[in-house]
Scaffold this motif. Structure first.
Motif, mmCIF file in Angstrom:
data_model
loop_
_atom_site.group_PDB
_atom_site.id
_atom_site.type_symbol
_atom_site.label_atom_id
_atom_site.label_comp_id
_atom_site.label_asym_id
_atom_site.label_seq_id
_atom_site.Cartn_x
_atom_site.Cartn_y
_atom_site.Cartn_z
ATOM 1 N N ARG A 1 -41.800 -12.353 -12.137
ATOM 2 C CA ARG A 1 -41.215 -11.062 -11.730
ATOM 3 C C ARG A 1 -41.589 -10.857 -10.269
ATOM 4 O O ARG A 1 -42.741 -10.618 -9.941
ATOM 5 C CB ARG A 1 -41.765 -9.929 -12.603
ATOM 6 C CG ARG A 1 -41.120 -8.570 -12.299
ATOM 7 C CD ARG A 1 -41.686 -7.473 -13.194
ATOM 8 N NE ARG A 1 -40.978 -6.213 -13.096
ATOM 9 C CZ ARG A 1 -41.215 -5.250 -12.191
ATOM 10 N NH1 ARG A 1 -42.138 -5.435 -11.258
ATOM 11 N NH2 ARG A 1 -40.524 -4.122 -12.210
ATOM 12 N N GLU B 1 -41.909 -7.963 -22.487
ATOM 13 C CA GLU B 1 -40.584 -7.520 -22.042
ATOM 14 C C GLU B 1 -39.906 -8.522 -21.092
ATOM 15 O O GLU B 1 -38.705 -8.805 -21.223
ATOM 16 C CB GLU B 1 -40.761 -6.156 -21.357
ATOM 17 C CG GLU B 1 -39.480 -5.462 -21.007
ATOM 18 C CD GLU B 1 -39.729 -4.095 -20.349
ATOM 19 O OE1 GLU B 1 -40.801 -3.479 -20.578
ATOM 20 O OE2 GLU B 1 -38.860 -3.653 -19.593
ATOM 21 N N MET B 2 -40.673 -9.030 -20.147
ATOM 22 C CA MET B 2 -40.065 -9.969 -19.173
ATOM 23 C C MET B 2 -39.701 -11.298 -19.860
ATOM 24 O O MET B 2 -38.645 -11.876 -19.608
ATOM 25 C CB MET B 2 -41.013 -10.232 -17.986
ATOM 26 C CG MET B 2 -41.374 -8.987 -17.201
ATOM 27 S SD MET B 2 -39.928 -8.127 -16.517
ATOM 28 C CE MET B 2 -40.225 -6.449 -17.049
ATOM 29 N N GLY C 1 -39.314 -5.198 -8.017
ATOM 30 C CA GLY C 1 -38.731 -4.177 -8.868
ATOM 31 C C GLY C 1 -38.476 -2.946 -8.030
ATOM 32 O O GLY C 1 -38.877 -2.879 -6.872
ATOM 33 N N THR C 2 -37.748 -2.022 -8.588
ATOM 34 C CA THR C 2 -37.603 -0.754 -7.884
ATOM 35 C C THR C 2 -37.520 0.392 -8.882
ATOM 36 O O THR C 2 -36.950 0.257 -9.965
ATOM 37 C CB THR C 2 -36.371 -0.726 -6.930
ATOM 38 O OG1 THR C 2 -36.089 0.654 -6.610
ATOM 39 C CG2 THR C 2 -35.143 -1.328 -7.570
ATOM 40 N N ASN C 3 -38.150 1.468 -8.485
ATOM 41 C CA ASN C 3 -38.136 2.646 -9.354
ATOM 42 C C ASN C 3 -36.860 3.467 -9.180
ATOM 43 O O ASN C 3 -36.679 4.480 -9.839
ATOM 44 C CB ASN C 3 -39.381 3.508 -9.104
ATOM 45 C CG ASN C 3 -39.609 3.755 -7.620
ATOM 46 O OD1 ASN C 3 -38.780 3.358 -6.785
ATOM 47 N ND2 ASN C 3 -40.702 4.402 -7.284
ATOM 48 N N GLY D 1 -35.729 1.738 -14.905
ATOM 49 C CA GLY D 1 -36.178 1.168 -13.635
ATOM 50 C C GLY D 1 -35.612 -0.240 -13.528
ATOM 51 O O GLY D 1 -34.963 -0.725 -14.440
ATOM 52 N N VAL D 2 -35.895 -0.862 -12.390
ATOM 53 C CA VAL D 2 -35.278 -2.165 -12.155
ATOM 54 C C VAL D 2 -36.330 -3.260 -12.041
ATOM 55 O O VAL D 2 -37.289 -3.120 -11.267
ATOM 56 C CB VAL D 2 -34.448 -2.141 -10.845
ATOM 57 C CG1 VAL D 2 -33.701 -3.451 -10.649
ATOM 58 C CG2 VAL D 2 -33.481 -0.961 -10.849
ATOM 59 N N SER D 3 -36.165 -4.316 -12.816
ATOM 60 C CA SER D 3 -37.040 -5.482 -12.689
ATOM 61 C C SER D 3 -36.265 -6.620 -12.068
ATOM 62 O O SER D 3 -35.119 -6.874 -12.434
ATOM 63 C CB SER D 3 -37.555 -5.930 -14.059
ATOM 64 O OG SER D 3 -38.512 -5.014 -14.522
HETATM 65 C C1 LIG Z 1 -41.479 -0.491 -16.150
HETATM 66 C C2 LIG Z 1 -40.276 -1.291 -16.600
HETATM 67 C C3 LIG Z 1 -40.609 -2.752 -16.564
HETATM 68 C C4 LIG Z 1 -39.991 -0.889 -18.042
HETATM 69 O O1 LIG Z 1 -38.886 -1.534 -18.550
HETATM 70 C C5 LIG Z 1 -39.043 -0.986 -15.741
HETATM 71 O O2 LIG Z 1 -38.703 0.328 -15.882
HETATM 72 C C6 LIG Z 1 -39.205 -1.337 -14.280
HETATM 73 O O3 LIG Z 1 -39.140 -2.481 -13.914
HETATM 74 N N1 LIG Z 1 -39.382 -0.338 -13.384
HETATM 75 C C7 LIG Z 1 -39.542 -0.516 -11.952
HETATM 76 C C8 LIG Z 1 -41.004 -0.515 -11.585
HETATM 77 C C9 LIG Z 1 -41.210 -1.107 -10.218
HETATM 78 O O4 LIG Z 1 -41.368 -2.329 -10.110
HETATM 79 O O5 LIG Z 1 -41.243 -0.354 -9.266
#
Ligand SMILES: CC(C)(CO)[C@@H](O)C(=O)NCCC(=O)O
Ligand SMILES: Nc1ncnc2c1ncn2[C@@H]1O[C@H](COP(=O)(O)OP(=O)(O)OP(=O)(O)O)[C@@H](O)[C@H]1O
Ligand SMILES: [Mn+2]
Length: 868
Positions: free
Chosen positions: A272, A210-211, A275-277, A258-260
């Motif tokens: 990467r 995905e990344m 990220g944030t949920n 979610g956010v990457s």
């Molecule tokens: C799990 C993925 C990569 C799926 O696309 C995405 O939803 C995401 O980056 N979520 C945030 C997860 C985190 O890093 O807290």
């Protein structure tokens, strides 16, 4: 000579609604004219063999058609919908949405006619193999579905047979069962739904990381699409010119469910970093629970009418209405999202859903902007690109994110957005198919088009019914910032968000056209801007009116050109709806389709006609005009030949300008004629031009009595002449397919033209009934016709046919003629060789704006490279 004899039915006010038949007849009284309007023999090909471009992609004509000369023994039969059996599809199956990128390819239309081959040979283009392009030509389409409605997506794939290479792929037609089809897929769903795909479609999903895909997709877009990235601040969208040599490093923030957050250092080089949920899923999920909205768009739309100060605790709420300016917070800054709901003894139902939605949107967007900024800071990055479908082209979301980035970085870091926001992963997956060779694509190989989904007839009917729905104005939030950290609530223009059906109007179909080239004589391709005037909102309003006013006339012509059948009428209706929808969309957001100039707008209309299968709306008008003009050509040539060289040159230029400047009381706003004359006559003893490219414009008097006589004069001087004409029809412009027939007719009256046309491969057989005018001096330099790669009344020199690019290599004179090519576009363009721009300004507004002049003023702009 009549002012409007080369009238352009749309570009000029003076020309009125159509090509004036009488104009050619009137020409006799003017300086450069001939007399009489007796009908000459038909010169044009029947409609069936009309446009066929090797450069720009063609419309999806559903039926087979004969290509080339109808007289040929073995005419080629085109199967316009045919495509190759390559893998066509890639998927990104995310937590919320499934994104599809698919490719449709048109078969290479094999036999090129004799003339084209001979031109190519002459231009040295035939030495390579047939497959000289590393990239396949075709189109990239972008579609999305909700992951929850996976079966709709499977049905779509299956109905279009995308997993087998498209409905028209040979394997499908022969009924062969593909045994081991592999489709590239990314996102979590590539794992989760692999079995279902096998079961339902019999295909295996080949998983791509995905990344990797997000980064590959973003890099591709930033490298290959001219107006992909833009900033969005205070309601203003501005496209950013990306410097290819200074792209990396950047931060890529993909806001999906979610956010990457990814730091990108190069192609395939990334990490990467965070990220944030709290992302798009959070907004949509919480929003749905709290507002009972049925769709994401409904929720977003609600926010546009919301006031978050009823829910959010603002600094002013805490500070008794005051700013806390010591730490830079205004009273209207949100101190605590949803903070106000603690003190009230209110229930959820006591809050307006609109306000809830806005509070949520602000909370989440701001938070994403802030986290992104912190990561940019952590790695010293200045540019942050935001993708993912949470953005959804929504003005308020983008403004909030931009505000956060700008505020916290004190203007150091810049938030940018991508037009293909949600398709990064799917594009990246698509690019992992090696055989497409997408890596080799250059910016000039890509043309974005905005079809409405024709030519599916059943769909078209739906379209007509739905037309009004789609054209309804769509609101966008225009938030106003209030100094330190606060926003006023968005002021919505209306109350619905653009529906998903019309969201197609944001991202077009990408046409991959490997035969397009940058015009090699552009002085500085990087600085080149085709459009003379920026289409700001005011300009849009003007053109909107011009094009709308002209629409019914155009539809009438288009319908008539297809025999006026019921089917043609239906298509005419659909076209009118579709084009009006485009106009409405652009009026509400001029930058909706990328940075759009007048050239793009006019081409959009032609493409829209083609989408609804109108091959050439002006075909019979053009034919009539040509006949009438050819009838007076012999007289004109005789008159010209009786003049001395100097008078003749003036008459020729005036003939092109289609006006007797003095008789008409109009003046030349730019008049470099004397300079041109000096180069042509006085310097002639030195060296005539070696090769001139003459960019022709309208059919009829314009080309027959203007450009062809001028070409003849150049030939007489020993200059090779290349007539450059449109690949596809646009208004009454003469096309590269029509021109050889017209030249052959004209050559019947003139030995110079005939010899040159023979030498250039335009005429092969000795023609019966030719009047051998032995007074003409012998010439051996050739006269050729090449296509320009365009189907528009304007020309963008960044994307021309490879034929034209080849012809340009030895050219030392360019003559651009007509408003579209030398005024609306290219008036300020600089070239590496001498250039003559000729146009009559048949538009009062433009004359005033550009030259402080008047309608019917003329331009004769000569730009020699060596001013000595
Ligand atoms: C799990 C993925 C990569 C799926 O696309 C995405 O939803 C995401 O980056 N979520 C945030 C997860 C985190 O890093 O807290
Ligand atoms: N029509 C829609 N239906 C649902 N969500 C939408 C829609 N349009 C935009 N969105 C927003 O876009 C988000 C999904 O964006 P995107 O498709 O980029 O992520 P995804 O790939 O599904 O998620 P992830 O990458 O986290 O698995 C949704 O959570 C929602 O906020
Ligand atoms: Mn995703």
């Amino acid at each position: 000579m009549a002012a409007n004899n080369n009238s352009d039915p749309i570009l000029d006010e003076g020309g009125g609604g159509g090509v004036k038949h009488e104009a050619a007849g009137e020409a006799g009284e003017g300086k450069g004219g001939g007399g009489g309007a007796a009908a000459a023999a038909a010169t044009q090909a029947p409609a069936a063999m009309l446009p066929r471009s090797g450069s720009r992609p063609q419309l999806d004509l559903s039926g087979a058609a004969i290509h080339g000369n109808l007289e040929d023994r073995n005419p080629t039969i085109l199967l316009p919908n045919q495509s190759d059996d390559i893998s066509h599809l890639a998927l990104d199956i995310g937590g919320s949405l499934i994104k599809l990128v698919y490719f449709s390819r048109h078969a290479e239309h094999s036999s090129e006619d004799k003339r084209k081959l001979s031109t190519k040979r002459r231009l040295g283009m035939l030495n390579g193999g047939r497959r000289s392009y590393p990239v396949l030509g075709g189109r990239l389409h972008f579609v999305k579905f909700e992951t929850g409605k996976l079966s709709e997506c499977l049905d779509f794939i299956s109905s279009k047979q995308l997993h087998r290479g498209g409905v028209d792929s040979p394997s499908w037609r022969s009924g062969a069962q593909p045994d081991n089809i592999v489709i590239k897929a990314t996102g979590g769903g590539a794992f989760k739904y692999a079995d279902l795909f096998k079961e339902r479609l019999g295909v295996s999903l080949e998983k791509e990381d995905e990344m990797d895909c997000l980064v590959a997709g973003a890099n591709f877009l930033l490298k290959s699409i001219r107006h992909e990235a833009f900033t969005h601040m205070d309601g203003q969208k501005e496209y950013v010119q990306i410097d290819q040599n200074d792209l990396f490093p950047f931060l890529l923030v993909n806001v999906g469910s979610g956010v990457s957050i990814i730091k990108v250092d190069g192609h395939g080089k990334f990490q990467r970093v965070s990220g944030t949920n709290v992302g798009g899923g959070t907004y949509w999920g919480l929003g749905r629970l709290m507002t009972k909205c049925k769709s994401f768009d409904e929720l977003l739309e609600l926010s546009q009418r919301g006031d978050n100060s009823t829910i959010d605790m603002l600094v002013g709420d805490i500070y008794g209405g005051l700013d806390y300016s010591k730490i830079g917070l205004s009273a209207s800054t949100i101190a605590s999202s949803f903070g106000k709901t603690i003190s009230d003894d209110k229930e959820l139902s006591d809050y307006r859903p609109e306000d809830i939605s806005l509070s949520l949107l602000r909370m989440i967007s701001y938070n994403i902007g802030q986290i992104s900024y912190l990561n940019a800071l952590r790695y010293g990055l200045k540019r942050i690109f935001f993708g993912g479908f949470f953005i959804r082209g929504h003005a308020y979301t983008m403004d909030t994110i931009s505000f956060a980035v700008n505020f916290w970085s004190k203007g150091e870091a810049k938030a940018m957005f991508l037009r293909h926001e949600g398709f990064l992963g799917a594009l990246g997956a698509f690019m992992s198919y090696e055989k497409h060779g997408l890596d080799d694509l250059r910016i000039h190989h890509l043309v974005e088009r905005f079809p409405m989904g024709a030519p599916y007839i059943s769909w078209m009917e739906k379209f007509v019914q739905k037309g009004t729905q789609i054209t309804a104005p769509v609101p966008v939030g225009f938030p106003v910032t209030t100094g330190m950290g606060g926003f006023e609530r968005p002021t919505a223009k209306g109350d619905i968000l653009r529906s998903d059906a019309s969201a197609a109007l944001n991202v077009g179909v990408l046409h991959l056209v490997p035969t397009l080239d940058v015009f090699p004589l552009l002085e500085d391709p990087k600085m080149y801007e085709p459009n003379t005037i920026d289409l700001d909102l005011n300009e849009y309003k003007y053109w909107f009116k011009v094009l709308s006013d002209h629409l019914s006339d155009l539809v009438d012509k288009a319908v008539a050109s297809e025999g006026g059948t019921d089917d043609a009428k239906r298509r005419g209706d659909a076209f009118a709806h579709a084009f009006s929808a485009h106009l409405a969309r652009l009026m509400e957001e001029p930058a909706a389709y990328g940075k759009f100039g007048l050239a793009n707008l006019l081409e959009l209309r032609e493409e829209c006609l083609r989408e609804f299968q109108f091959v050439d709306a002006y075909v019979s008008i053009k034919q009539r005009e040509n006949e009438a003009s050819l009838a007076v050509l012999p007289d004109l040539l005789m008159e010209l030949d009786s003049m001395n060289e100097e008078a003749r040159l003036l008459a020729l230029i005036e003939g092109v300008l289609a006006a007797n400047i003095f008789d008409w009381g109009s003046r030349a706003c730019i008049d470099d004629f004397d300079m041109f004359k000096k180069r042509m006559l006085a310097d002639k003893k030195g060296q005539p031009y070696k090769r001139a490219l003459l960019f022709v414009d309208n059919s009829g008097a314009d080309v027959v009595l203007g450009m062809i006589p001028l070409a003849r004069e150049l030939l007489r001087n020993g200059t090779e002449v290349v007539l450059v004409a449109n690949s596809l029809p646009a208004l009454n412009d003469v096309t590269a397919n029509e021109l050889p027939g017209i030249v052959a007719e004209a050559a019947k009256h003139c030995g110079i033209l005939r010899k040159a046309a023979e030498a250039g491969g335009l005429i092969f057989d000795a023609m019966a009934g030719i009047q051998d005018d032995l007074k003409d001096e012998p010439v051996s330099v050739p006269l050729m016709v090449v296509e320009n790669g365009c189907g528009s009344p304007c020309i963008d020199f960044r994307q021309v046919s490879s034929e034209l690019a080849a012809a340009a290599k030895d050219a030392d004179l360019l003559i651009l003629e007509g408003m579209g090519r030398s005024l609306h576009t290219n008036l300020n363009a600089r070239f590496k060789c001498d250039t003559l721009k000729l146009a009559m300004v048949k538009n009062q507004r433009l004359a005033e704006k550009l030259f402080n002049g008047n309608i019917y003023d003329c331009i004769c702009k000569f730009e020699p490279v060596h001013l000595t």
